[in-house]
Design an enzyme around this catalytic site. Structure first.
Site, mmCIF file in Angstrom:
data_model
loop_
_atom_site.group_PDB
_atom_site.id
_atom_site.type_symbol
_atom_site.label_atom_id
_atom_site.label_comp_id
_atom_site.label_asym_id
_atom_site.label_seq_id
_atom_site.Cartn_x
_atom_site.Cartn_y
_atom_site.Cartn_z
ATOM 1 N N PHE A 65 35.076 33.144 33.985
ATOM 2 C CA PHE A 65 35.818 34.494 33.538
ATOM 3 C C PHE A 65 35.300 34.833 32.297
ATOM 4 O O PHE A 65 35.255 36.179 32.031
ATOM 5 C CB PHE A 65 37.151 33.996 33.410
ATOM 6 C CG PHE A 65 38.104 35.310 33.062
ATOM 7 C CD1 PHE A 65 38.636 35.843 33.975
ATOM 8 C CD2 PHE A 65 38.337 35.345 31.854
ATOM 9 C CE1 PHE A 65 39.320 37.167 33.786
ATOM 10 C CE2 PHE A 65 39.484 36.484 31.459
ATOM 11 C CZ PHE A 65 39.953 37.222 32.574
ATOM 12 N N GLU A 66 34.355 34.158 31.474
ATOM 13 C CA GLU A 66 33.997 34.403 30.250
ATOM 14 C C GLU A 66 32.626 35.312 30.443
ATOM 15 O O GLU A 66 31.982 35.775 29.351
ATOM 16 C CB GLU A 66 33.983 33.324 29.229
ATOM 17 C CG GLU A 66 35.177 32.884 28.702
ATOM 18 C CD GLU A 66 36.009 32.347 29.628
ATOM 19 O OE1 GLU A 66 35.790 31.317 30.489
ATOM 20 O OE2 GLU A 66 37.430 32.836 29.565
ATOM 21 N N CYS A 89 30.041 29.119 38.961
ATOM 22 C CA CYS A 89 30.090 28.684 40.132
ATOM 23 C C CYS A 89 31.869 28.749 40.148
ATOM 24 O O CYS A 89 32.380 28.006 39.420
ATOM 25 C CB CYS A 89 29.702 27.175 40.167
ATOM 26 S SG CYS A 89 30.151 26.352 41.722
ATOM 27 N N HIS A 97 44.079 31.276 41.765
ATOM 28 C CA HIS A 97 43.158 31.359 40.780
ATOM 29 C C HIS A 97 41.942 31.881 40.999
ATOM 30 O O HIS A 97 41.256 32.756 40.350
ATOM 31 C CB HIS A 97 43.210 29.964 40.062
ATOM 32 C CG HIS A 97 43.091 30.181 38.213
ATOM 33 N ND1 HIS A 97 43.976 30.055 37.662
ATOM 34 C CD2 HIS A 97 41.902 30.482 37.644
ATOM 35 C CE1 HIS A 97 43.570 30.000 36.344
ATOM 36 N NE2 HIS A 97 42.347 30.335 36.411
#
Ligand code: DLZ
Length: 166
Positions: A65-66, A89, A97
């Site tokens: 996500f970052e 990955c 999620h």
């Protein structure tokens, strides 16, 4: 015509212009065994393509996500960066999620590339199982880190050609 299944067979990889390219690599540490194999594949391919070790800027982030924000942070911090490769990955779990992260990362990476007009490469595995991830990080389906690096070099070549046509 043979169906294109991966991007590892790009023959333009080696190019003396690549020695002048500064390339960022952002690696997610979630599923680290897989992402470190992607990182190795990408680094080896870039070096093979003529990029120098000094011009590789590798950074690690907690999860996929970052990746988009870190790519933007790097491009903001260093205007000499010519391209960024994002490696991660994401493996499907029991909740939704996976969907949210995968979608956000894909959209985010595309957005950063367009905003900064530099190649920002999507080298993120989105797998149903850990086995599928292993197969694609140096296993029977190759190494997507290698493909991400090959894509990056190809995009830089395309960009040079565009500048030469002006
Ligand atoms: C939270 C989370 C989950 C459940 N799964 C993954 C994954 O399979 N792959 C991955 O790269 N990251 C995962 N993360 C972490 C998120 O990417 C992110 O780091 C956190 O939600 C904090 O923003």
């Amino acid at each position: 015509m043979k169906k294109k299944e991966n991007l590892s067979d790009i023959s333009i990889l080696k190019n003396s212009n690549n020695a002048n390219c500064k390339i960022g690599i952002i690696v997610s540490m979630w599923n680290e065994e897989v992402t470190s194999a992607l990182e190795k594949g990408a680094v080896d391919t870039l070096l093979e393509g003529g990029v120098t070790k000094n011009n590789l800027l590798v950074f690690h982030v907690p999860g996929s996500f970052e990746l988009p924000s870190a790519a933007a942070m790097l491009l903001e911090a260093n205007e000499n960066v010519d391209a960024v490769i994002c490696l991660g990955c994401i493996i499907q779990g029991e909740t939704r999620h996976f969907e949210f992260i995968a979608q956000a990362v894909a959209n985010g990476i595309a957005k950063v590339g367009i905003e900064y007009t530099v190649p920002v490469i999507f080298g993120v595995l989105t797998c149903n199982t850990a086995e599928q991830a292993t197969d694609r990080s140096g296993g029977k389906h190759g190494n997507k880190g290698v493909e991400a690096a090959a894509t990056c070099l190809q995009m830089l070549q395309t960009q040079r050609e565009m500048h030469n046509r002006r």
